[in-house]
Design an enzyme around this catalytic site. Structure first.
Site, PDB file in Angstrom:
ATOM      1  CB  THR A 179      -0.927   0.031   1.228  1.00  0.00           C
ATOM      2  OG1 THR A 179      -1.835  -1.071   1.152  1.00  0.00           O
ATOM      3  CG2 THR A 179      -1.733   1.318   1.278  1.00  0.00           C
ATOM      4  CG  PHE A 206       0.445   4.626   3.753  1.00  0.00           C
ATOM      5  CD1 PHE A 206      -0.711   4.867   4.487  1.00  0.00           C
ATOM      6  CD2 PHE A 206       0.873   3.321   3.579  1.00  0.00           C
ATOM      7  CE1 PHE A 206      -1.429   3.815   5.039  1.00  0.00           C
ATOM      8  CE2 PHE A 206       0.150   2.261   4.130  1.00  0.00           C
ATOM      9  CZ  PHE A 206      -1.005   2.514   4.860  1.00  0.00           C
TER      10      PHE A 206
END
Length: 380
Positions: A281, A283
């Site tokens: 992921t 960020f």
């Protein structure tokens, strides 16, 4: 006529084309000087439409489409060269230059940082990779993180923007339209989801699973193997772990990180249940103030383009002309504006490059509205 003779013929034609192209660009430069002297805009849509119709007619039916493509690119090259010849700057570029000059050479080691969720959230893990010793303030939802930055409650905020399996976090993109902020750094976190339950629970006893909707999507293969389990989406994977721990029940579980197992005293019933092993992921770290640290080689912008053919092409063509790589392109509908879209671009170019400077000075020519979201580097 053999192949070598045909290639010789092509070489001769190319020599003429290059000579004429250079003459055309030189004439464009003179037009640019005239426009600057008389306060005229570089881009004149009506003139380009008339010119495209004229060259299409001259090319004939068989070459009409190819000629329109060629001249569309020539127009982009011409506008880019005219802007460069005029040495035109923009208020945005001055703001960026000031930010580069006034930003410290080192990224801060400690700061008050806003994260969504509770202790053990993936955003907290990302935060601790970006900052050496952050002071974390937790918020219930992503909008509250944006608001905390805008109001100065926290200096920085951490938000997920995309996942290698589940794709873009669309809710964050929608919030990006409404809030003012600057991206100062990004980080790609390897995400490892585990099925967590209270001690003594067995996987065959689990009737309900709680997690964030992105994590649920990322573990779809595992969940499909247990069709009797009812899945519930909650605000955060760490929130799901906290809920399971506080319930004391042995028939519910959470999809969350190993950190949360230790933090909330939960047992791991199944490890690494995400669909793919390389599950990451990305960020973003945002701030209210524009900060551009040395080595920044990525830039994010948002554009609102008119709803007509060729609008996106013009932007992509200009980026191609400048040699700027597009690593992300995302479109989102604009609230309360029918059939109009915001386009989000991640671009790969150094803040010190001539191409970056030129693009920042030309953005207002390419679209109806634009928003510069920041220049940054990505922590590995």
């Amino acid at each position: 006529m053999d192949l070598s003779e045909l290639r010789t013929q092509i070489d001769g034609i190319d020599s003429q084309i290059v000579d004429l192209f250079c003459k055309r660009m030189e004439t464009s430069a003179m037009i640019a000087a005239y426009k600057q002297e008389h306060g005229l805009p570089i881009y004149v849509p009506a003139r380009e439409r008339d010119k495209l119709q004229e060259v299409s007619r001259l090319a004939g039916e068989s070459m009409e489409t190819y000629t329109r493509v060629l001249y569309s690119m020539l127009f982009e090259l011409s506008r880019s060269y005219q802007s460069k010849c005029n040495n035109s700057t923009s208020p945005l570029y001055k703001e960026i230059s000031d930010a580069i000059a006034n930003t410290p050479n080192l990224f801060p080691q400690s700061a008050m940082v806003a994260c969504q969720g509770v202790e053990g959230a993936y955003s907290q893990i990302a935060c601790e990779k970006i900052f050496k010793s952050p002071m974390v303030m937790y918020f219930k939802n992503w909008e509250s993180v944006f608001t905390a930055i805008e109001k100065g409650l926290c200096q920085y905020g951490i938000l997920p923007i995309e996942n290698s399996t589940a794709g873009s976090v669309t809710k964050v993109y929608d919030l990006m339209i409404r809030h003012n902020f600057s991206i100062v750094r990004t980080f790609r976190l390897k995400v490892d989801h585990n099925l967590l339950a209270n001690p003594g629970a067995k996987i065959e006893d689990i009737r309900e699973v709680y997690s964030h909707e992105q994590a649920i999507h990322q573990c779809s293969d595992f969940l499909s193997q247990h069709p009797n389990i009812v899945v519930h989406a909650v605000e955060n994977t760490a929130v799901a772990s906290e809920m399971v721990a506080k319930s004391g029940r042995k028939d519910i579980a959470a999809l969350s990180s190993r950190n949360c197992a230790e933090l909330y005293g939960l047992s791991i019933l199944a490890s690494s249940v995400q669909d793919t092993g390389n599950n990451r992921t990305r960020f973003i770290c945002i701030s209210k103030k524009m900060e551009i640290y040395p080595g920044s080689d990525k830039t994010s912008i948002m554009m609102i383009l008119p709803h007509r053919p060729g609008s996106l092409y013009r932007v992509l063509a200009r980026l191609f002309v400048l040699g700027i790589n597009v690593t992300k392109l995302e479109s989102r509908p604009i609230p309360d504006r029918d059939f109009e879209f915001m386009f989000y671009f991640d671009l790969e170019t150094s803040i010190y490059s001539e191409e970056f400077i030129q693009l920042m000075c030309e953005l207002d020519q390419l679209c109806e509205e634009f928003k510069y979201l920041g220049s940054y580097c990505e922590v590995v």
